[in-house]
Write a protein that holds these residues in place. Structure first.
Motif, short mmCIF file in Angstrom:
data_model
loop_
_atom_site.label_atom_id
_atom_site.label_comp_id
_atom_site.label_asym_id
_atom_site.label_seq_id
_atom_site.Cartn_x
_atom_site.Cartn_y
_atom_site.Cartn_z
N ALA A 58 33.03 47.28 38.09
CA ALA A 58 33.38 46.50 39.28
C ALA A 58 34.43 45.42 39.03
O ALA A 58 35.09 44.99 39.97
N ASP A 59 34.57 44.97 37.77
CA ASP A 59 35.55 43.91 37.55
C ASP A 59 36.83 44.44 36.94
O ASP A 59 37.64 43.69 36.42
N PRO A 85 31.29 41.27 41.34
CA PRO A 85 32.65 41.57 41.79
C PRO A 85 32.70 42.83 42.64
O PRO A 85 31.88 43.74 42.46
N LEU A 87 35.90 44.29 43.24
CA LEU A 87 37.29 44.73 43.11
C LEU A 87 37.43 46.25 43.17
O LEU A 87 38.39 46.78 43.71
N TYR A 119 47.54 39.06 40.85
CA TYR A 119 46.89 38.73 42.12
C TYR A 119 45.36 38.77 42.02
O TYR A 119 44.67 37.88 42.50
N TYR A 120 44.85 39.82 41.36
CA TYR A 120 43.39 40.01 41.36
C TYR A 120 42.70 39.54 40.08
O TYR A 120 41.49 39.47 40.03
N ARG A 121 43.48 39.30 39.03
CA ARG A 121 42.95 38.85 37.74
C ARG A 121 41.76 39.69 37.24
O ARG A 121 40.66 39.18 37.01
N PRO A 122 41.96 40.99 37.11
CA PRO A 122 40.87 41.86 36.65
C PRO A 122 40.59 41.65 35.16
O PRO A 122 41.41 41.08 34.45
N THR B 12 39.35 37.88 43.99
CA THR B 12 39.61 38.14 42.58
C THR B 12 38.32 38.65 41.97
O THR B 12 37.27 38.69 42.62
N THR B 13 38.40 39.00 40.71
CA THR B 13 37.23 39.51 40.01
C THR B 13 36.07 38.54 40.06
O THR B 13 34.92 38.94 40.11
N THR B 14 36.36 37.27 40.05
CA THR B 14 35.28 36.30 40.03
C THR B 14 34.83 35.90 41.44
O THR B 14 34.02 35.01 41.61
N GLU B 16 36.72 34.63 43.84
CA GLU B 16 37.51 33.60 44.52
C GLU B 16 38.58 34.25 45.38
O GLU B 16 38.93 35.41 45.17
#
Lengths: 479, 469
Positions: A58-59, A85, A87, A119-122, B12-14, B16
């Motif tokens: 998921a992350d 998460p 994502l 943008y998403y910081r995976p 975001t993954t966390t 936010e």
């Protein structure tokens, strides 16, 4: 003559004759083959296999490199729940256009990755190669390396063009990709009584239930691969002391890598039905050889069964003697289903899988009754044929099998990734019984033409109206 | 559990909210499907036809499961099941084998072949392969028709219109005969109920209609006594072959009206059948235009039953206008559907503040401007859009309601506004096939769905829970 037929008028394709087998027939059985062209296989492709396996992490950021179709048909169609998460519930694609197919899609892939990662910081990124990318020869590996270097986020290629074998080849590609993360995390704090749960996809929150059982008896679950999966868990999963593999088709390769390189033993288990769930818990407890652990396991099993078994009775009474057909993705699920149906007093008359191996089918043949038909890589016509021939009361499968059952007035239980009800574990068995009973015992079947008793036929209706001249209606034809 | 709540496209993954420049290179949550799906849908609307995708088997399986989840009917689509070797050496062998197997298993009256990205890219010569196959079998067996549908050019909507055109090109024989009471209707990607309604309307005008495609019974049939290899129903090949004898073609869809190579304009140019280019008949104005074309084609005035329906529709507009007037809508979907819906919204006083489609459409702004009253300066008009772009616009413009497929649900949930489901796919509700939206009667049903969705949200949002609105 093409539209209405008796089951006997549906013939199995010659090249598939070895993949259809009846217990007691003495015939040879073959499997693990490419699908025959034109046979309308229920299977998907290698790409699909890789997505199925990795998507629940998921992350991670999952991006499909190719034209749009592949990404869009996968967008959030699976239950695979995440406790954090979300994502993975997005569908990212490089959505290649004609000019990129001609001139190459590497630039677009790189630009997409850089933007999406910022943008998403995976925690990591998986890049799935589709048919077209396999064909035009984009160097995905090189792009991934560059992006990893520039962003500091592991960017991993999943080499899964659709034409590259069956769904199983996709599983393999996914395991290879996932394995790239293994061994890169800190294993401190992992208990000597610890496991990884492989091949549990948390479709309806089942990974949470199963994790609960183990934590209750004192076994630490280091990672659930890949349901409710996390990148960091994968990174340190080599610190676990035992791998429990549920969906063996998808995860055997990863567990083998873990065994060969980290010496982690594996056990094949299932969490479907009382019997299998109990056995899975005992298997883990026995592995660690601690009597206290075993005692707690027995206590848990006893408690759970005494809680749910009595509630099953009402369903068993209603379902006794009914005949079931099942067609599922992997064989291990099929074994458990046969046993669970038997526990409900039902008989499995047709069992099939998309991707079973020879070894799997041997086991399946073993547990099925005489006369049960076993099919490998089947198609809608064959499935319909056997539903009619065996006069099945319940079908267990996925979306693609559902209309076959419903059109013929047969109950259906969804045991694929679309389901929303947890069917695993002790509690899951109760849900399963309820799900099966709600369909099989529904009054609606009275109105299905195939089930309709003569007295209920529409006044003035011509009984032969729905039949092909010169052929018999289904029931007569099946006799 | 700490489930990250919100639309996953902005988290975001966390968990936010995302920051920084919007990603533009990748498509995020596409607002389109691929071309072969559109072609397969058309082939499902031809009697005895089995769709066949030449390429990898995954494409066929994905499209099958997607159509099944919308229509809840059996959808068998064959595939030539390419392996790595076929991708390298060409798919001729698999094609011939696949067609053999399909004929053996399904005994189809037609095989509709659509090529996937893979076979298109390796350059398989489809027409040559079909000819070789047919020559080898001395013309025995069903005809095969090919439509070129690489997924990297166009969307499902394009695949849909291409397949109609190829069927007509292949089968509509030149003729000198004209049957004055015959019309062709080339519908856009409508629901089964819509197609049935079109047929009913033709009967009211005493016209015989060939509707191509007509999947109204193949994708929404009765319960079966025996198994049908191919679902009964659909436009027959005989009907298609007679399309050149029709007095007129009614071709639905704004995009088709501006496409010189549309099926209707081909029939006009090559077969001399007059083509009426019409919008998707949703709302009073576009339905009026449609019925006017029916009147011309049939030389009959509007039947009383339709005039009554129009009257009831106007009455319904009036009864409920206050509940919808001044509201703002976001609309997305197939381009022609979006134009139709925008026209309808405009005429009931709802401002279509966002009109989005995943297709790249020529003159998209002009097409919409022609149907939206009061100019489009304040309307966000998006083509080649994805759901992330659509959502971004919606967060700014704050519509009161969304009209589109099930894929609009995450946005509707995020913005806490109703989603009126229309278009394809609708896989989180029952009855997509039965939703009627065309003509006066369909508009009335759609209007009720829109008005009631707004009433329901007002009711749900109220602090006291109105029980009387």
């Amino acid at each position: 003559m093409n539209s209405v037929n008796t089951p006997s008028s549906i013939r199995v394709l010659e090249e598939r004759s070895g993949q259809v087998w009846t217990k007691g027939s003495g015939k040879e059985f073959s499997c693990d083959k490419k699908s025959a062209a034109g046979s309308v296989t229920q299977r998907a492709c290698a790409f699909c296999g890789s997505r199925v396996v990795l998507y629940p992490i998921a992350d991670a950021l999952h991006i499909v490199h190719g034209p749009i179709g592949c990404a869009v048909y996968n967008w959030d169609i699976r239950g695979s729940l995440s406790s954090g998460p979300q994502l993975n519930r997005n569908s990212f694609s490089t959505d290649l256009a004609e000019k990129e197919v001609i001139f190459g899609g590497e630039k677009k892939l790189k630009a997409s990755l850089i933007e999406l990662i910022h943008y998403y910081r995976p925690k990591a990124t998986f890049v799935y190669s589709t048919c077209i990318v396999g064909l035009i020869g984009d160097d995905v590996e090189a792009v991934c390396k560059q992006v990893t270097k520039e962003t500091g986020i592991d960017c991993i290629q999943v080499d899964s063009p659709g034409f590259k074998g069956t769904k199983k080849s996709g599983y393999q590609a996914a395991c290879e990709a996932a394995y790239k993360l293994v061994g890169t995390g800190d294993t401190s704090g992992i208990s000597p009584y610890s496991i990884n749960l492989l091949g549990e996809f948390n479709i309806a929150g089942e990974a949470w239930m199963i994790r609960g059982y183990f934590e209750k008896i004192g076994i630490q679950v280091v990672s659930t691969i890949t349901g409710d999966g996390r990148v960091d868990d994968l990174r340190r999963c080599h610190g676990a002391k035992l791998n429990l593999v549920q969906c063996s088709g998808s995860m055997t390769h990863l567990s083998k890598l873990l065994k060969d390189n980290y010496g982690i033993p594996m056990e094949r288990v299932s969490f479907f039905g009382f019997e299998d769930t109990a056995r899975a818990i005992y298997t883990a407890a026995e592995h660690f050889g601690d009597p206290e652990l075993l005692r707690r396991a027995e206590e848990l099993v006893r408690e759970e069964i005494s809680l749910y078994a009595p509630k099953l009775k009402q369903y068993k009474k209603r379902l006794k003697g009914k005949k079931a057909a099942l067609y599922v993705g992997g064989a291990f699920k099929a074994f458990s289903l046969v046993l669970a149906l038997r526990a409900l007093g039902m008989k499995t008359v047709l069992a099939g899988t998309q991707t079973g191996s020879a070894e799997d089918y041997e086991q399946l043949k073993e547990i099925c009754d005489q006369g049960t038909v076993i099919v490998d890589d089947s198609n809608p016509l064959e499935l319909a044929k056997f539903v009619l021939e065996k006069d099945v009361d319940l079908f267990i499968g996925g979306v693609k099998e559902r209309p076959i059952a419903f059109k013929l007035g047969v109950a259906f239980c969804d045991h694929n990734h679309e389901r929303k009800i947890p069917l695993a574990g002790f509690e899951g068995m109760l849900h399963f019984a309820e799900e099966v009973a709600n369909s099989a015992c529904s009054p609606v079947w009275k109105f299905a033409p195939r089930r309709q008793v003569k007295a209920l036929r529409l006044p003035g209706s011509d009984e032969s109206a729905n039949q092909d001249p010169g052929t018999l209606a289904s029931k007569g034809g099946a006799a | 559990m700490n489930i990250c709540k919100g639309n996953p496209d902005t988290l975001t993954t966390t968990g936010e909210r995302t920051e920084g420049p919007l990603p533009a290179a990748a498509t995020r949550n596409a607002c389109k499907l691929c071309t072969p799906l559109g072609a397969a849908m058309v082939f499902k609307g031809v009697r005895g036809c089995l769709p066949f995708l030449h390429g990898s088997q995954g494409c066929a399986t994905y499209i099958r499961r997607y159509m099944i989840s919308h229509f809840r009917e059996p959808v068998d689509i064959a595939s030539s099941s390419f392996s790595e070797d076929d991708a390298i050496f060409g798919g001729a062998k698999n094609f011939a084998q696949g067609v053999d197997n399909v004929i053996h298993q399904y005994a189809p009256e037609l095989i509709g072949v659509a090529t996937t990205c893979l076979s298109e890219t390796i350059g398989d010569n489809m027409l040559g392969m079909i000819k070789t196959y047919q020559d080898k079998h001395c013309g025995d067996g069903p005809p095969l028709v090919h439509v070129s549908t690489p997924a990297y050019t166009g969307t499902h909507s394009d695949g849909y219109y291409s397949a109609i055109r190829e069927l007509i090109k292949a089968f509509a024989q030149p003729t000198r005969i004209t049957q004055p009471r015959m019309v062709n209707i080339l519908p856009a990607m409508m629901s089964c109920a819509d197609l049935r309604h079109l047929r009913e309307i033709c009967a009211l005008y005493e016209l015989e209609a060939t509707i191509l495609p007509d999947y109204s019974s193949t994708l929404e049939g009765g319960s079966w006594e025996c198994y049908h290899r191919i679902s009964p129903g659909g436009t027959s090949l005989d009907e298609i072959s007679e399309m050149a004898t029709a007095a007129a073609t009614l071709e639905i869809g704004h995009t088709q009206a501006v496409d010189k190579d549309s099926a209707g304009s081909w029939l006009e140019r090559e077969r001399g059948v007059r083509c009426d280019a019409l919008g998707w008949p949703i709302g009073i104005r576009l339905s009026d235009q449609f019925f006017a074309a029916m009147a011309t084609a049939s030389n009959r005035p509007m039947p009383a039953i339709l005039a009554d329906e129009r009257g009831r529709l106007v009455d319904a507009y009036v009864d409920a206008h206050k509940y919808v007037s001044g509201k703002r809508a976001a609309i997305f979907g197939e381009p022609d559907l979006v134009v139709g819906l925008a026209a309808f919204m405009s005429e009931i006083g709802v401002r279509p503040v966002i009109c989005a489609t995943g297709s790249k459409v020529k003159k998209w702004k002009e097409l919409l401007a022609s149907e939206i009253e009061g100019g489009t300066a304040d309307v966000e008009i998006l083509s080649d859009a994805d759901h992330a772009k659509l959502a971004e616009a919606a967060r700014t413009l704050k519509p009161d309601i969304i009209l589109g497929s099930s894929k609009g649900y995450p946005l509707a949930r995020e913005l806490k506004i109703p989603l009126v489901r229309i278009g394809f796919p609708i896989h989180d509700r029952i009855g997509a096939q039965r939703m009627l939206s065309v003509g006066y009667r369909g508009t009335l049903e759609l209007f009720d769905r829109v008005a009631n969705a707004l009433l329901e949200s007002r009711q749900d949002d109220s602090a006291t829970g109105y029980s009387y609105l």
